[in-house]
Write a protein that holds these residues in place. Structure first.
Motif, PDB file in Angstrom:
ATOM      1  N   ASP A 110       0.836  -1.211   0.000  1.00 17.25           N
ATOM      2  CA  ASP A 110       0.000   0.000   0.000  1.00 17.25           C
ATOM      3  C   ASP A 110       0.869   1.260   0.000  1.00 17.25           C
ATOM      4  O   ASP A 110       0.561   2.234  -0.680  1.00 17.25           O
ATOM      5  N   LYS A 113       2.449   1.893  -3.372  1.00 17.50           N
ATOM      6  CA  LYS A 113       1.517   2.422  -4.370  1.00 17.50           C
ATOM      7  C   LYS A 113       1.386   3.939  -4.281  1.00 17.50           C
ATOM      8  O   LYS A 113       0.990   4.584  -5.247  1.00 17.50           O
ATOM      9  N   ASP A 114       1.654   4.489  -3.117  1.00 18.23           N
ATOM     10  CA  ASP A 114       1.409   5.921  -2.935  1.00 18.23           C
ATOM     11  C   ASP A 114       2.645   6.809  -3.021  1.00 18.23           C
ATOM     12  O   ASP A 114       2.517   8.021  -3.184  1.00 18.23           O
ATOM     13  N   THR A 116       4.977   7.427  -5.175  1.00 15.91           N
ATOM     14  CA  THR A 116       5.190   8.278  -6.357  1.00 15.91           C
ATOM     15  C   THR A 116       3.973   9.153  -6.644  1.00 15.91           C
ATOM     16  O   THR A 116       3.963   9.937  -7.574  1.00 15.91           O
ATOM     17  N   ARG A 117       2.931   8.987  -5.829  1.00 15.12           N
ATOM     18  CA  ARG A 117       1.709   9.770  -6.060  1.00 15.12           C
ATOM     19  C   ARG A 117       1.456  10.765  -4.928  1.00 15.12           C
ATOM     20  O   ARG A 117       0.327  11.169  -4.673  1.00 15.12           O
ATOM     21  N   PHE A 119       2.326  14.388  -3.580  1.00 18.80           N
ATOM     22  CA  PHE A 119       2.867  15.676  -4.020  1.00 18.80           C
ATOM     23  C   PHE A 119       3.876  15.493  -5.159  1.00 18.80           C
ATOM     24  O   PHE A 119       5.039  15.916  -5.036  1.00 18.80           O
ATOM     25  N   PRO A 120       3.464  14.835  -6.250  1.00 20.88           N
ATOM     26  CA  PRO A 120       4.445  14.525  -7.301  1.00 20.88           C
ATOM     27  C   PRO A 120       5.089  15.771  -7.906  1.00 20.88           C
ATOM     28  O   PRO A 120       6.168  15.696  -8.490  1.00 20.88           O
ATOM     29  N   SER A 126       9.881  14.497  -6.245  1.00 16.22           N
ATOM     30  CA  SER A 126      10.059  14.076  -7.629  1.00 16.22           C
ATOM     31  C   SER A 126      11.434  13.428  -7.791  1.00 16.22           C
ATOM     32  O   SER A 126      11.801  12.990  -8.865  1.00 16.22           O
ATOM     33  N   CYS A 151      -2.248   3.996   6.317  1.00 16.42           N
ATOM     34  CA  CYS A 151      -3.545   4.381   5.759  1.00 16.42           C
ATOM     35  C   CYS A 151      -3.310   5.544   4.800  1.00 16.42           C
ATOM     36  O   CYS A 151      -2.555   6.467   5.104  1.00 16.42           O
ATOM     37  N   GLN A 152      -3.974   5.494   3.651  1.00 13.34           N
ATOM     38  CA  GLN A 152      -3.855   6.597   2.706  1.00 13.34           C
ATOM     39  C   GLN A 152      -4.239   7.884   3.413  1.00 13.34           C
ATOM     40  O   GLN A 152      -5.257   7.940   4.099  1.00 13.34           O
ATOM     41  N   GLY A 153      -3.443   8.897   3.235  1.00 11.16           N
ATOM     42  CA  GLY A 153      -3.659  10.146   3.963  1.00 11.16           C
ATOM     43  C   GLY A 153      -2.434  10.435   4.793  1.00 11.16           C
ATOM     44  O   GLY A 153      -1.956  11.567   4.861  1.00 11.16           O
ATOM     45  N   ASN A 155       0.425   9.553   4.009  1.00  5.44           N
ATOM     46  CA  ASN A 155       1.494   9.922   3.079  1.00  5.44           C
ATOM     47  C   ASN A 155       1.624  11.439   2.963  1.00  5.44           C
ATOM     48  O   ASN A 155       2.724  11.978   2.912  1.00  5.44           O
ATOM     49  N   TYR A 156       0.484  12.133   2.944  1.00  3.42           N
ATOM     50  CA  TYR A 156       0.548  13.590   2.798  1.00  3.42           C
ATOM     51  C   TYR A 156       1.034  14.257   4.088  1.00  3.42           C
ATOM     52  O   TYR A 156       1.704  15.286   4.052  1.00  3.42           O
ATOM     53  N   THR A 235      -6.279  13.897   6.358  1.00  3.00           N
ATOM     54  CA  THR A 235      -4.937  14.296   5.936  1.00  3.00           C
ATOM     55  C   THR A 235      -4.465  15.537   6.694  1.00  3.00           C
ATOM     56  O   THR A 235      -3.441  16.114   6.342  1.00  3.00           O
ATOM     57  N   TYR A 239      -4.018  17.407   2.019  1.00  4.08           N
ATOM     58  CA  TYR A 239      -4.436  16.974   0.687  1.00  4.08           C
ATOM     59  C   TYR A 239      -5.054  18.128  -0.094  1.00  4.08           C
ATOM     60  O   TYR A 239      -4.960  18.192  -1.306  1.00  4.08           O
TER      61      TYR A 239
ATOM     62  N   GLN B  36      -2.515  12.441  -8.243  1.00  2.00           N
ATOM     63  CA  GLN B  36      -2.265  12.142  -6.823  1.00  2.00           C
ATOM     64  C   GLN B  36      -3.167  10.991  -6.386  1.00  2.00           C
ATOM     65  O   GLN B  36      -4.209  10.751  -6.965  1.00  2.00           O
ATOM     66  N   GLN B  65      -7.975   2.062  -1.064  1.00  2.00           N
ATOM     67  CA  GLN B  65      -7.642   1.308   0.150  1.00  2.00           C
ATOM     68  C   GLN B  65      -8.896   0.819   0.861  1.00  2.00           C
ATOM     69  O   GLN B  65      -9.841   1.565   1.107  1.00  2.00           O
ATOM     70  N   ARG B  67      -9.822   0.120   3.818  1.00  2.00           N
ATOM     71  CA  ARG B  67     -10.431   0.628   5.048  1.00  2.00           C
ATOM     72  C   ARG B  67     -11.311   1.861   4.826  1.00  2.00           C
ATOM     73  O   ARG B  67     -12.083   2.222   5.692  1.00  2.00           O
TER      74      ARG B  67
END
Lengths: 319, 205
Positions: A110, A113-114, A116-117, A119-120, A126, A151-153, A155-156, A235, A239, B36, B65, B67
Motif C-alpha cells: 500500500d 503504491k502511494d 510516487t503519487r 505531491f508529485p 520528484s 492508511c492513505q492520507g 502519506n501527505y 490528511t 491533501y 495524486q 484502500q 479501510r
C-alpha cells in the motif's frame, strides 16, 4: 500580534469579504508574510540570545507567550525547531533503522503504491531519494504501530513534515510519530475512522448553530463529507490546501489540540460562504477540489477559528 | 437541457489501477501522468445521451484502500452502476475485482449493473493478466469486459456508456423506470475542457 490565542468565545463575528475575488498575486495589507512572522519571533528570541537554546528557554520562561506566538505563525527558518519544542519531541526513544524491516509490514505494498503519487510536483518528492525517504518514514510508522499500519492520507502528513525538516528521515519520523501516537491523531486512521466521524459530526453541529444557511445548503445539495470534510481531517488539511496554508493550520492545531481542526474548518467554510451558496453539487465538488489554489486570508481564518465554541478536550493539547 | 435520468455510479478497485484517471479522462478528456492518490472519494458529473434518453451520470470515484469503505458505505449502497477496475500489469488488482464482485452481490442494490475494465492497456508488454482469462471471468458472472487506457483514451467512453445502457435496460425490463426527482430542466456547463491533451495511442490490444 500575540492576542489571538486567548478568549476563544468573546471574539465578535467578523464580516468577511468574498476572498476568492481577490486577484491572484495581490496580497491584502493585513496578510502576514513569512518575514513578518520571523521578525515577531526574532524579537522574542533576542531576549534569550545568551541561552544555548533560545527557543527552549523561551518556552520555559514565558510559556503563554510561546504558545500565542506559535498560534500566530511560525517562520520557515525556525518552524521545525519550534514544532519540536512545542511537541516535546524525544528522539532517543526509538531506533528508526530497526523499524525499516519491510518483511514485518503488511502495509508495504500500500505504501509503495502511494509514494510516487504524493505531491508529485514537489521537488523533494520528484526525486528517488525523496520518495525513498518518504517510504521509510511511512514504513517505520507502520511497523511501530502495526495496529494502525499504513492508511492513505498519512502519506501527505509525512510528506509535509519531510518538507518542513528538509527531508531528514529520522526527524520526520519522530515528529510524525509524536503527532499520531501521543497527540492522538492516529485515531484518525483507526479501523472505522472513529475520530474522523466524531470530528465531522461536531463540525456539522457547530455549523448548524453558527451558520444554518450553509449547513442547509450542503444538505440540500447532498455535498457529502466524503468529498471534502473527511479529506481535510484525515490528511490534516494537507491533501486540499497549499503547504504554506497547512503549516499555519498546524501551528493552530499543535497549540489547541487535534479537535481544533473543527474550528479551522468552520472558519474556512464561513469565509467562503458566498462561494458555497451559489454552487450545486458538481460545482461545489470542483470548487473544493481546487481550494488549495485559491487565495485564502489565513490570518483571518486563524482569528475566526477562535470564536467557535467547539468542545475541545484539553488532554490533546500539545503545548 | 432536460435530463430524463440521473444515475449514480462508482469506480471501484485496488489502489493505483487508474480509477481517478479513467473518470477524469471520461468527464474532462484529460490525462495527468502525475495523478495524486485519492483520499476517500471524488465526484464528477457527465451528461450523455443514449438513444432518445438524456442521462446525467454522477460518478463517485473512490479511494482504493480497503479501510475507506468504513467511511462511506453509501457510495455503493445507493449506486445503480459500478466500474470495477484492475490494472493489467498487476495480478493482485484483478483478484480485488473478483472480491468486489462478491461484495457487491452481498451488499449493494441487487440490481446494480457493473462493467469490468482492464486498465493501462498502453502497457501491454507488462501485462500480467491474460486478456482471455479476464474475459472468461466476466462472461462467467455475466458482466461486460473492456480493455481500457486512461492514457490513450481507448475504451474509456465505451465502458462508462455500457454501464449507463445496462442500467437503462434493467429499468425498462422491470417496467418501472424511476424518473429522478432531482432531474429537472436546467442548463449545465460541462466538459468545456474536452480534449486538452491528445496522447498518441499506444499499441493496445
Amino acid at each position: 500580534m500575540g492576542a489571538a490565542c486567548c478568549g476563544s468565545k468573546v471574539l465578535k463575528h467578523v464580516r468577511v469579504a468574498d476572498v476568492s475575488r481577490v486577484p491572484m498575486g495581490m496580497i491584502p495589507p493585513t496578510y502576514q508574510t513569512d518575514q513578518d512572522i520571523e521578525n515577531n519571533w526574532n524579537k522574542e528570541l533576542n531576549l534569550y540570545q545568551d541561552s544555548n537554546n533560545p527557543i527552549s528557554t523561551f518556552k520555559e520562561q514565558n510559556f503563554t507567550k510561546f504558545r500565542s506566538l506559535i498560534y500566530n505563525g511560525t517562520p520557515k527558518s525556525l518552524r521545525f525547531e519550534i514544532w519540536q519544542q512545542a511537541l516535546n519531541i524525544n528522539s532517543d526513544e526509538i531506533s528508526v533503522e530497526n523499524l525499516l524491516d519491510s518483511n514485518l509490514s503488511t502495509s508495504l505494498s500500500d505504501i509503495e503504491k502511494d509514494i510516487t503519487r504524493t505531491f508529485p510536483a514537489n521537488p523533494l518528492f520528484s526525486t528517488e531519494l525523496g520518495q525513498k525517504t518518504l517510504k521509510e518514514v511511512l514504513l517505520a510508522f507502520a511497523n511501530h504501530r502495526p495496529n494502525i499500519g499504513y492508511c492513505q492520507g498519512m502519506n501527505y502528513i509525512a510528506a509535509t513534515f519531510l518538507i518542513t525538516c528538509n527531508g531528514d528521515r529520522n526527524s520526520a519520523f519522530y515528529i510524525m510519530n509524536c503527532v499520531l501516537s501521543k497527540f492522538g491523531a492516529e485515531r484518525l486512521f483507526e479501523k472505522g475512522f472513529p475520530l474522523v466521524k466524531e470530528l465531522c459530526s461536531k463540525f456539522h453541529n457547530s455549523l448548524r448553530s453558527a451558520k444554518p444557511n450553509i449547513e442547509a445548503h450542503i444538505l440540500k445539495h447532498n455535498f457529502d463529507d466524503a468529498l471534502w470534510l473527511t479529506k481535510w481531517f484525515i490528511t490534516m488539511f494537507t491533501y486540499s490546501f497549499s503547504y504554506e496554508t497547512v503549516v499555519r493550520f498546524w501551528d493552530g492545531v499543535f497549540t489547541k489540540g487535534i479537535r481544533f481542526m473543527i474550528n479551522i474548518s468552520l472558519a474556512i467554510v464561513e469565509m467562503i460562504e458566498s462561494e458555497i451558496l451559489k454552487r450545486d453539487l458538481p460545482l461545489l465538488s470542483e470548487y473544493f477540489s481546487g481550494i488549495g489554489q485559491r487565495y485564502l486570508n489565513i490570518d483571518l481564518i486563524m482569528k475566526n477559528a477562535l470564536k467557535y465554541d467547539v468542545q475541545i478536550d484539553n488532554n490533546d493539547q500539545a503545548v | 437541457m432536460e435530463v430524463d435520468r440521473e444515475f449514480k455510479i462508482v469506480t471501484l478497485g485496488e489502489g493505483r489501477v487508474g480509477k481517478t484517471s479513467l473518470a477524469m479522462r471520461y468527464v474532462r478528456g484529460q490525462f495527468n501522468e502525475k495523478e495524486q492518490s485519492t483520499t476517500n472519494a471524488n465526484f464528477l458529473e457527465k451528461n450523455i445521451r443514449i438513444n432518445e434518453t438524456s442521462i446525467k451520470l454522477n460518478i463517485w470515484d473512490t479511494a482504493g484502500q480497503e479501510r475507506f469503505r468504513a467511511l462511506a458505505p453509501n457510495y455503493y449502497r445507493e449506486a445503480k452502476g459500478a466500474l470495477l477496475v484492475y490494472d493489467i500489469t498487476d495480478k493482485e488488482s484483478f483478484w480485488k475485482v473478483v472480491s468486489w464482485v462478491e461484495e457487491l452481490k452481498m451488499q449493494a442494490d441487487k440490481d446494480i449493473s457493473f462493467v469490468i475494465a482492464g486498465n493501462k492497456c498502453d502497457l501491454e508488454l507488462d501485462r500480467q493478466i491474460p486478456k482471455e482469462q479476464a474475459i472468461a471471468y466476466a462472461k462467467q458472472i455475466g458482466a461486460a469486459h473492456y480493455s481500457t487506457s486512461a492514457k490513450s483514451g481507448m475504451g474509456v467512453n465505451e465502458c462508462f456508456e455500457e454501464i449507463a445502457k445496462l442500467i437503462l435496460d434493467k429499468e425498462s425490463r422491470s417496467g418501472s423506470p424511476i424518473r429522478s426527482s432531482k432531474a429537472r430542466s436546467r442548463v449545465i456547463v460541462k466538459n468545456q475542457e474536452e480534449v486538452v491533451k491528445k496522447k498518441k495511442s499506444g499499441g493496445c490490444c
